[in-house]
Scaffold this active site. Structure first.
Site, PDB file in Angstrom:
ATOM      1  N   HIS A  55     -16.193 -13.006  12.668  1.00  0.00           N
ATOM      2  CA  HIS A  55     -16.117 -12.468  14.034  1.00  0.00           C
ATOM      3  C   HIS A  55     -17.162 -11.371  14.222  1.00  0.00           C
ATOM      4  CE1 HIS A  55     -11.850 -13.796  15.441  1.00  0.00           C
ATOM      5  NE2 HIS A  55     -12.547 -14.791  14.929  1.00  0.00           N
ATOM      6  N   TYR A  86      -7.011  -6.285  21.393  1.00  0.00           N
ATOM      7  CA  TYR A  86      -6.091  -5.156  21.223  1.00  0.00           C
ATOM      8  C   TYR A  86      -5.755  -4.634  22.617  1.00  0.00           C
ATOM      9  CZ  TYR A  86      -7.305  -4.790  16.230  1.00  0.00           C
ATOM     10  OH  TYR A  86      -7.468  -5.024  14.896  1.00  0.00           O
ATOM     11  N   PRO A 143      -0.993  -0.943  10.772  1.00  0.00           N
ATOM     12  CA  PRO A 143      -1.922  -2.084  10.755  1.00  0.00           C
ATOM     13  C   PRO A 143      -2.905  -2.119  11.936  1.00  0.00           C
ATOM     14  CG  PRO A 143       0.316  -2.812  11.226  1.00  0.00           C
ATOM     15  CD  PRO A 143       0.398  -1.372  10.883  1.00  0.00           C
ATOM     16  N   LYS A 160      -6.695  -2.038   8.167  1.00  0.00           N
ATOM     17  CA  LYS A 160      -7.241  -1.383   6.976  1.00  0.00           C
ATOM     18  C   LYS A 160      -6.400  -1.578   5.706  1.00  0.00           C
ATOM     19  CE  LYS A 160     -10.767  -0.074   8.913  1.00  0.00           C
ATOM     20  NZ  LYS A 160     -11.637  -1.206   8.689  1.00  0.00           N
ATOM     21  N   TYR A 213     -14.256   0.127  12.083  1.00  0.00           N
ATOM     22  CA  TYR A 213     -13.479  -1.120  12.083  1.00  0.00           C
ATOM     23  C   TYR A 213     -14.042  -2.107  11.055  1.00  0.00           C
ATOM     24  CZ  TYR A 213     -10.622  -4.959  13.800  1.00  0.00           C
ATOM     25  OH  TYR A 213      -9.704  -5.987  13.880  1.00  0.00           O
TER      26      TYR A 213
HETATM   27  P1  FAS Z   1       1.811  -5.607  -1.803  1.00  0.00           P
HETATM   28  O1  FAS Z   1       3.021  -4.912  -1.256  1.00  0.00           O
HETATM   29  O2  FAS Z   1       1.191  -6.708  -1.027  1.00  0.00           O
HETATM   30  O3  FAS Z   1       2.136  -6.213  -3.245  1.00  0.00           O
HETATM   31  C1  FAS Z   1       2.926  -5.483  -4.168  1.00  0.00           C
HETATM   32  C2  FAS Z   1       3.601  -6.501  -5.074  1.00  0.00           C
HETATM   33  O4  FAS Z   1       4.339  -5.776  -6.059  1.00  0.00           O
HETATM   34  C3  FAS Z   1       4.593  -7.365  -4.319  1.00  0.00           C
HETATM   35  O5  FAS Z   1       4.364  -8.728  -4.582  1.00  0.00           O
HETATM   36  C4  FAS Z   1       5.964  -6.912  -4.847  1.00  0.00           C
HETATM   37  O6  FAS Z   1       6.889  -7.976  -4.923  1.00  0.00           O
HETATM   38  C5  FAS Z   1       5.602  -6.405  -6.229  1.00  0.00           C
HETATM   39  N1  FAS Z   1       6.547  -5.411  -6.737  1.00  0.00           N
HETATM   40  C6  FAS Z   1       7.173  -4.431  -6.051  1.00  0.00           C
HETATM   41  N2  FAS Z   1       7.970  -3.715  -6.862  1.00  0.00           N
HETATM   42  C7  FAS Z   1       7.839  -4.255  -8.117  1.00  0.00           C
HETATM   43  C8  FAS Z   1       8.408  -3.978  -9.389  1.00  0.00           C
HETATM   44  N3  FAS Z   1       9.285  -2.975  -9.531  1.00  0.00           N
HETATM   45  N4  FAS Z   1       8.051  -4.744 -10.441  1.00  0.00           N
HETATM   46  C9  FAS Z   1       7.155  -5.750 -10.302  1.00  0.00           C
HETATM   47  N5  FAS Z   1       6.577  -6.078  -9.111  1.00  0.00           N
HETATM   48  C10 FAS Z   1       6.927  -5.330  -8.036  1.00  0.00           C
HETATM   49  N6  FAS Z   1      -2.444  -4.829   6.522  1.00  0.00           N
HETATM   50  C11 FAS Z   1      -3.419  -5.182   7.378  1.00  0.00           C
HETATM   51  O7  FAS Z   1      -4.596  -4.899   7.097  1.00  0.00           O
HETATM   52  N7  FAS Z   1      -3.120  -5.862   8.540  1.00  0.00           N
HETATM   53  C12 FAS Z   1      -1.825  -6.220   8.848  1.00  0.00           C
HETATM   54  O8  FAS Z   1      -1.565  -6.826   9.886  1.00  0.00           O
HETATM   55  C13 FAS Z   1      -0.778  -5.879   7.983  1.00  0.00           C
HETATM   56  N8  FAS Z   1       0.526  -6.238   8.255  1.00  0.00           N
HETATM   57  C14 FAS Z   1       1.521  -5.871   7.377  1.00  0.00           C
HETATM   58  C15 FAS Z   1       2.879  -6.220   7.600  1.00  0.00           C
HETATM   59  C16 FAS Z   1       3.888  -5.831   6.694  1.00  0.00           C
HETATM   60  C17 FAS Z   1       5.334  -6.207   6.958  1.00  0.00           C
HETATM   61  C18 FAS Z   1       3.555  -5.065   5.557  1.00  0.00           C
HETATM   62  C19 FAS Z   1       4.626  -4.591   4.604  1.00  0.00           C
HETATM   63  C20 FAS Z   1       2.224  -4.716   5.325  1.00  0.00           C
HETATM   64  C21 FAS Z   1       1.198  -5.129   6.225  1.00  0.00           C
HETATM   65  N9  FAS Z   1      -0.151  -4.826   5.995  1.00  0.00           N
HETATM   66  C22 FAS Z   1      -1.147  -5.174   6.823  1.00  0.00           C
HETATM   67  C23 FAS Z   1      -0.537  -4.135   4.833  1.00  0.00           C
HETATM   68  C24 FAS Z   1      -0.548  -5.127   3.710  1.00  0.00           C
HETATM   69  O9  FAS Z   1      -1.411  -6.184   3.996  1.00  0.00           O
HETATM   70  C25 FAS Z   1      -0.888  -4.356   2.475  1.00  0.00           C
HETATM   71  O10 FAS Z   1      -1.958  -3.448   2.701  1.00  0.00           O
HETATM   72  C26 FAS Z   1      -1.235  -5.234   1.306  1.00  0.00           C
HETATM   73  O11 FAS Z   1      -0.181  -6.139   1.111  1.00  0.00           O
HETATM   74  C27 FAS Z   1      -1.447  -4.318   0.111  1.00  0.00           C
HETATM   75  O12 FAS Z   1      -1.472  -5.101  -1.005  1.00  0.00           O
HETATM   76  P2  FAS Z   1      -0.823  -4.563  -2.379  1.00  0.00           P
HETATM   77  O13 FAS Z   1      -1.256  -3.168  -2.596  1.00  0.00           O
HETATM   78  O14 FAS Z   1      -1.112  -5.623  -3.361  1.00  0.00           O
HETATM   79  O15 FAS Z   1       0.753  -4.460  -2.084  1.00  0.00           O
HETATM   80  C1  PHB Z   2      -3.438  -9.960  11.917  1.00  0.00           C
HETATM   81  O1  PHB Z   2      -4.089 -10.948  12.285  1.00  0.00           O
HETATM   82  O2  PHB Z   2      -2.366 -10.054  11.291  1.00  0.00           O
HETATM   83  C2  PHB Z   2      -3.957  -8.574  12.255  1.00  0.00           C
HETATM   84  C3  PHB Z   2      -5.251  -8.427  12.719  1.00  0.00           C
HETATM   85  C4  PHB Z   2      -5.720  -7.154  13.028  1.00  0.00           C
HETATM   86  C5  PHB Z   2      -4.886  -6.056  12.868  1.00  0.00           C
HETATM   87  C6  PHB Z   2      -3.592  -6.211  12.387  1.00  0.00           C
HETATM   88  C7  PHB Z   2      -3.121  -7.486  12.086  1.00  0.00           C
HETATM   89  O3  PHB Z   2      -5.340  -4.808  13.185  1.00  0.00           O
END
Ligand code: FAS
Ligand code: PHB
Length: 389
Positions: free
Chosen positions: A72, A200, A292, A296, A384
């Site tokens: 994009h 957005y 989100p 980032k 961004y």
């Molecule tokens: P993660 O949380 O992805 O992974 C951590 C892993 O550790 C998980 O698989 C978990 O099961 C495991 N774990 C936890 N406790 C443990 C234990 N005691 N023992 C062993 N394993 C364990 N970011 C964006 O940029 N855009 C978005 O739209 C966006 N939407 C999101 C929506 C939600 C609901 C959430 C929670 C986050 C969102 N994020 C978004 C942020 C998300 O993408 C995170 O930044 C990303 O998953 C980070 O990756 P990890 O640091 O690997 O953590």
């Molecule tokens: C998504 O596609 O999930 C998304 C994209 C941009 C954002 C947050 C979420 O800032």
């Protein structure tokens, strides 16, 4: 069991760290609490910075992303129905890649399986020991049997609710947090996206975001109160609300259908300092959380482990501790700038219960400034698409 680096968590941070270290010939074991399918079932991020794309290429997992991902050149902002496109390629010569976190995780899991490196899923009761000394260990229970891993380093990549940050003595850690009075209700739908790029939207009724995963799969969000239940949002109510918050043209072009995933994510800003405790490092959501809005979260997580992999590569390759000693300070500098941008994007695009008429004028003035100033727009574009790694 013995390994060089024990990684806690098989999310994108843990899996990418494992992949980068394996490329350097450094032995790793990943311990994941959930099943592989459960991890893949989480629907989260969608936008990758060019730096993240580079790290995935470095780990050798970029082929499908380049084949199926969508490059994009910009995004659109819609403020009370007024729309404006920010052309990142024109403003600063950079782009972003739209490729879902689920697919990033799938590619990393596949590469790890091919490498033969060990990943233990459904590992229960993970606990960390001795990381304040030179011989840390990790204990866990698998199929009811207690196991122990002896290692040189532990990488806490286990997310906000993980065990790693919780294992650090409270007096050794300083945390910073802001909890927002709203969440994001997101849905996934197998319908073509309403627009070629992300939209957005700020509206008096609340924020909305039109995103996508592919030319046939869309991702939409609307801001909801913090304590909202997803059951209160049947699909029809979601579509009606989304139509009210975007401009009339976008509302008219929406291709709606049954949601294949629907969930509410809370919004918070959070940082833990420092990110190193002896032989334990924190990376990704275990170390920091961003709302989100600025896309980032995933990108910060990938950048953290890119830095950590470099540091550990120096330790094992050049017997230098400079990288591991510098990891926390180096990563936190960039984390705080992304925290600022994510907080700023959230502040101008969402409706806050305590925003008075003056505050709403300030939000509109932010938008009008960005539209009218190339310097302001370039700053938005620079943040961004990702500040330098
Ligand atoms: P993660 O949380 O992805 O992974 C951590 C892993 O550790 C998980 O698989 C978990 O099961 C495991 N774990 C936890 N406790 C443990 C234990 N005691 N023992 C062993 N394993 C364990 N970011 C964006 O940029 N855009 C978005 O739209 C966006 N939407 C999101 C929506 C939600 C609901 C959430 C929670 C986050 C969102 N994020 C978004 C942020 C998300 O993408 C995170 O930044 C990303 O998953 C980070 O990756 P990890 O640091 O690997 O953590
Ligand atoms: C998504 O596609 O999930 C998304 C994209 C941009 C954002 C947050 C979420 O800032």
């Amino acid at each position: 069991m013995r390994t060089q680096v024990a990684i806690i968590g098989a999310g994108p941070a843990g899996l990418l760290l494992g992949g980068l270290l394996e490329k350097e010939g450094i032995d790793t074991v990943i311990l994941e609490r959930r099943s592989q399918d459960y991890v893949l079932g989480r629907i989260r991020a969608g936008v990758l910075e060019q730096g993240s794309v580079g790290l995935l290429d470095k780990a050798g997992v970029g082929a499908r992303m380049h084949a199926e991902g969508l490059v994009h050149d910009g995004v659109e902002f819609c403020f009370d129905g007024d729309k404006h496109r920010f052309d990142f390629r024109k403003l600063i010569g950079r782009t972003v890649m739209v490729y879902g976190q689920t697919e990033v995780t799938r590619d990393l899991m596949h590469a790890r399986e091919l490498s033969g490196a060990k990943t233990i899923y459904e590992a229960d009761n993970v606990s960390l020991h001795g990381f304040d000394g030179d011989h840390p260990t990790v204990r866990y229970v698998k199929d009811g049997i207690e196991q122990e891993i002896v290692c040189d380093y532990i990488a806490g990549c286990d997310g906000y609710h993980g065990v790693s940050r919780a294992s650090v003595p409270a007096d050794a850690l300083q945390t910073f947090e802001r909890i927002y009075p709203f969440g994001w209700l997101g849905i996934l739908v197998d319908r073509p996206p309403v627009s070629d790029e992300l939209i957005y939207a700020h509206h008096a009724r609340g924020f909305a975001l039109c995103s996508m995963r592919s030319p046939t799969r869309s991702r939409y969000y609307v801001q909801v109160p913090a304590n909202e239940a997803v059951e209160a949002w049947p699909d029809d109510r979601f579509w009606d609300e989304l139509r009210r918050r975007v401009d009339p043209e976008t509302a008219g072009n929406l291709s709606t259908g049954p949601s294949i995933e629907k969930s509410i994510a809370p919004l918070r800003s959070f940082v833990a300092e420092p990110l190193r405790f002896g032989r334990l490092f924190l990376a990704g959501d275990a170390a920091h959380i961003v709302p989100p809005t600025g896309a980032k979260g995933l990108n910060l997580a990938l950048n953290d482990v890119g830095c950590l992999a470099d540091a550990l590569g120096e330790f094992y390759g050049e017997k230098s501790e400079a990288g591991v000693n510098h990891y926390s300070e180096r990563v936190l500098k960039r984390v705080w700038k992304a925290e600022r941008f994510s907080w700023w994007m959230t502040s101008i695009l969402h409706t806050f219960p305590d925003t008075d008429p003056f505050g709403r004028r300030m939000q509109r003035a932010e938008f009008d400034y960005l539209v009218g100033s190339e310097i302001g727009a370039r700053s938005l574009a620079e943040n961004y698409t990702g500040l330098p790694l």
